[in-house]
Design an enzyme around this catalytic site. Structure first.
Site, mmCIF file in Angstrom:
data_model
loop_
_atom_site.group_PDB
_atom_site.id
_atom_site.type_symbol
_atom_site.label_atom_id
_atom_site.label_comp_id
_atom_site.label_asym_id
_atom_site.label_seq_id
_atom_site.Cartn_x
_atom_site.Cartn_y
_atom_site.Cartn_z
ATOM 1 N N GLU A 178 0.813 -1.255 -0.015
ATOM 2 C CA GLU A 178 -0.038 0.037 -0.131
ATOM 3 C C GLU A 178 1.045 1.278 0.208
ATOM 4 O OE1 GLU A 178 -3.333 -1.249 3.237
ATOM 5 O OE2 GLU A 178 -2.513 0.590 3.393
ATOM 6 N N CYS A 196 3.144 8.559 1.107
ATOM 7 C CA CYS A 196 3.894 7.768 2.208
ATOM 8 C C CYS A 196 4.001 6.141 1.830
ATOM 9 C CB CYS A 196 2.535 7.708 3.459
ATOM 10 S SG CYS A 196 2.718 6.316 4.660
ATOM 11 N N CYS A 204 5.111 -6.935 8.333
ATOM 12 C CA CYS A 204 6.024 -6.491 9.373
ATOM 13 C C CYS A 204 6.163 -7.253 10.471
ATOM 14 C CB CYS A 204 5.315 -5.207 9.757
ATOM 15 S SG CYS A 204 6.515 -4.323 11.274
ATOM 16 N N CYS A 230 3.412 -4.468 16.875
ATOM 17 C CA CYS A 230 2.658 -3.323 17.470
ATOM 18 C C CYS A 230 0.888 -3.785 17.590
ATOM 19 C CB CYS A 230 2.693 -1.888 16.825
ATOM 20 S SG CYS A 230 4.515 -1.300 16.906
ATOM 21 N N CYS A 276 -1.702 -1.749 15.267
ATOM 22 C CA CYS A 276 -1.320 -1.920 13.549
ATOM 23 C C CYS A 276 -1.941 -3.063 12.808
ATOM 24 C CB CYS A 276 -0.029 -1.695 13.667
ATOM 25 S SG CYS A 276 0.549 -1.314 12.140
ATOM 26 N N CYS A 303 -3.082 2.428 8.807
ATOM 27 C CA CYS A 303 -2.086 1.448 7.941
ATOM 28 C C CYS A 303 -2.500 -0.013 7.748
ATOM 29 C CB CYS A 303 -0.794 1.372 8.943
ATOM 30 S SG CYS A 303 -0.334 3.071 9.713
HETATM 31 N N1 SAH Z 1 7.242 0.668 11.590
HETATM 32 C C1 SAH Z 1 7.495 2.245 11.438
HETATM 33 C C2 SAH Z 1 6.588 2.808 10.593
HETATM 34 C C3 SAH Z 1 5.296 2.278 10.058
HETATM 35 S S1 SAH Z 1 4.102 2.694 11.030
HETATM 36 C C4 SAH Z 1 7.118 2.948 12.860
HETATM 37 O O1 SAH Z 1 6.742 1.962 13.756
HETATM 38 O O2 SAH Z 1 7.175 4.056 13.312
HETATM 39 C C5 SAH Z 1 3.734 4.355 10.983
HETATM 40 C C6 SAH Z 1 3.147 5.018 12.182
HETATM 41 O O3 SAH Z 1 1.799 4.615 12.183
HETATM 42 C C7 SAH Z 1 3.741 4.658 13.635
HETATM 43 O O4 SAH Z 1 3.866 5.617 14.533
HETATM 44 C C8 SAH Z 1 2.813 3.583 14.064
HETATM 45 O O5 SAH Z 1 2.716 3.342 15.368
HETATM 46 C C9 SAH Z 1 1.222 4.238 13.603
HETATM 47 N N2 SAH Z 1 0.245 3.416 13.579
HETATM 48 C C10 SAH Z 1 0.123 2.071 12.943
HETATM 49 N N3 SAH Z 1 -1.176 1.823 13.198
HETATM 50 C C11 SAH Z 1 -1.892 2.619 13.527
HETATM 51 C C12 SAH Z 1 -3.322 2.937 13.928
HETATM 52 N N4 SAH Z 1 -4.280 1.838 13.679
HETATM 53 N N5 SAH Z 1 -3.644 4.117 14.348
HETATM 54 C C13 SAH Z 1 -2.870 5.037 14.560
HETATM 55 N N6 SAH Z 1 -1.413 4.827 14.329
HETATM 56 C C14 SAH Z 1 -0.889 3.674 13.795
#
Ligand code: SAH
Length: 351
Positions: free
Chosen positions: A91, A104, A111, A115, A118, A332
């Site tokens: 994406e 972006c 990944c 987290c 995510c 994301c």
């Molecule tokens: N792996 C990297 C970059 C990709 S995620 C990182 O962790 O920074 C990009 C950002 O989106 C990160 O801050 C992540 O924590 C956040 N993110 C992912 N899923 C999300 C969600 N459902 N709501 C809000 N932020 C989210």
């Protein structure tokens, strides 16, 4: 297979010598791929036909194939789903701001950071993206829309610092004069906090912005949301960020996704402020985008405002991230995940 679109000019020169051709062809090919965004060798009209044919056969050009695009009716945000040469999908998002167009991009297929909130990490990591595959997300979007991309954020699916060498090559080509020539200052790389890699990045002395996904004011809360926090303490992460600033002079952006009843309390804001107030930084608050696989809820509008005010009272710079494209699988990895789920269910139906 050699990925010609991930090569530097000097590597291309070696390739030309290897093919028995003139080294000056290297710059021409590089300019076609990264400056003019050619999608085929046929477009490279100043190359001899014989060379084009040879390249076509032995060095296929990476070109991503758009398989879906969703356009937000609110703000024109476009979310693209691209197919890679091996059938995997990724994406990318185009966001239109007053100051220009920002893309972006994803850095990996899936990944492995895990987290909790995510969607991109649910199926784990499939593979790293090649430099050319990171670049082509931007190239295709610019070509499809006919609009110049001025800013790039590596904040899509994947952990960029978990794909370090390819990320660095991507940056080198993206910011090169013969390429799109995007300024390093217009590039942001977001990480969940891989401490040794942040330290390594600081040594590269680039002028890119580092965004650090913090999401919590202390180790206990951070560990609940982010498995990586069990490996590196928050203090280690913050120290790596301090080092990044010392070595590059670039202000750090902390990303903080607000989850209702988890990390959105006034005490959290206060504790966070205490830990970062000595730093040259900026906090970006993001109301968490709920995903259906988890029951995390978005912080209320009021909680987000209060959090901001509390941080500001402690002298911290804060912005609330405008929600872009909230009507189009905003979070994301959601568009990709929905596509894969659908493909899987079609396969099962056929059995
Ligand atoms: N792996 C990297 C970059 C990709 S995620 C990182 O962790 O920074 C990009 C950002 O989106 C990160 O801050 C992540 O924590 C956040 N993110 C992912 N899923 C999300 C969600 N459902 N709501 C809000 N932020 C989210």
């Amino acid at each position: 297979m050699t990925d010609i679109k991930s090569m530097t000019v000097s590597q291309l020169q070696d390739l030309m010598v290897h093919l028995g051709d003139k080294p000056f062809r290297a710059k021409q090919i590089y300019g076609w791929m990264h400056g003019k965004l050619a999608a085929s060798y046929d477009e490279m009209t100043n190359l001899p036909k014989s060379l084009r044919e040879k390249l076509k056969e032995e060095y296929p050009l990476t070109v991503l194939e758009p398989v879906d695009v969703q356009v937000s009716r609110h703000d024109g945000t476009r979310k693209y789903l691209f197919r890679l040469y091996d059938g995997n999908v990724i994406e990318s998002v185009l966001m239109k701001y007053r100051h220009g167009n920002s893309v972006c991009i994803s850095s990996q297929v899936g990944c492995r950071m895990g987290c909790r909130f995510c969607a991109s990490t649910i199926g784990g990591l499939t593979r790293n993206l090649l430099p050319s595959e990171m670049l082509d997300q931007i190239y295709r979007i610019q070509t499809l829309t006919g609009e110049r991309v001025s800013n790039v954020v590596v904040m899509g699916t994947g952990e960029p610092l978990d794909n370090y060498d390819n990320l660095l090559r991507f940056i080198e080509i993206l910011t090169s004069e013969e390429g799109l020539n995007i300024s390093q200052r217009n590039l942001t790389v977001s990480t969940c906090g891989l401490v040794p890699m942040i330290e390594r990045l600081a040594e590269e002395k680039l002028q890119i912005t580092l965004a650090l996904s913090l999401h919590a004011p202390n180790d206990k809360k951070r560990q609940e949301l982010m498995p990586i926090a069990r490996k590196y303490s928050m203090e280690e992460v913050l120290n790596a960020c301090r080092e990044y600033f010392q070595k590059t002079g670039r202000r750090i952006t902390f990303e903080y996704s607000l989850v209702r009843g988890v990390n959105d309390f006034p005490e959290d804001a206060k504790e966070l402020a205490g830990r970062i107030k000595d730093m040259n930084c900026h906090v970006n608050l993001i109301p968490v985008n709920p995903i259906k696989e988890r029951d995390y809820r978005q912080a209320t509008h009021q909680a987000v405002e209060n959090f901001k005010i509390k941080l500001e009272k402690c002298g911290i710079n804060v912005t609330i991230r405008r929600e872009m494209g909230s009507d189009i699988d905003g979070a994301c990895g959601q568009l990709r995940k929905r596509f894969i789920d659908k493909r899987e269910s079609i396969k099962t139906d056929r059995k």
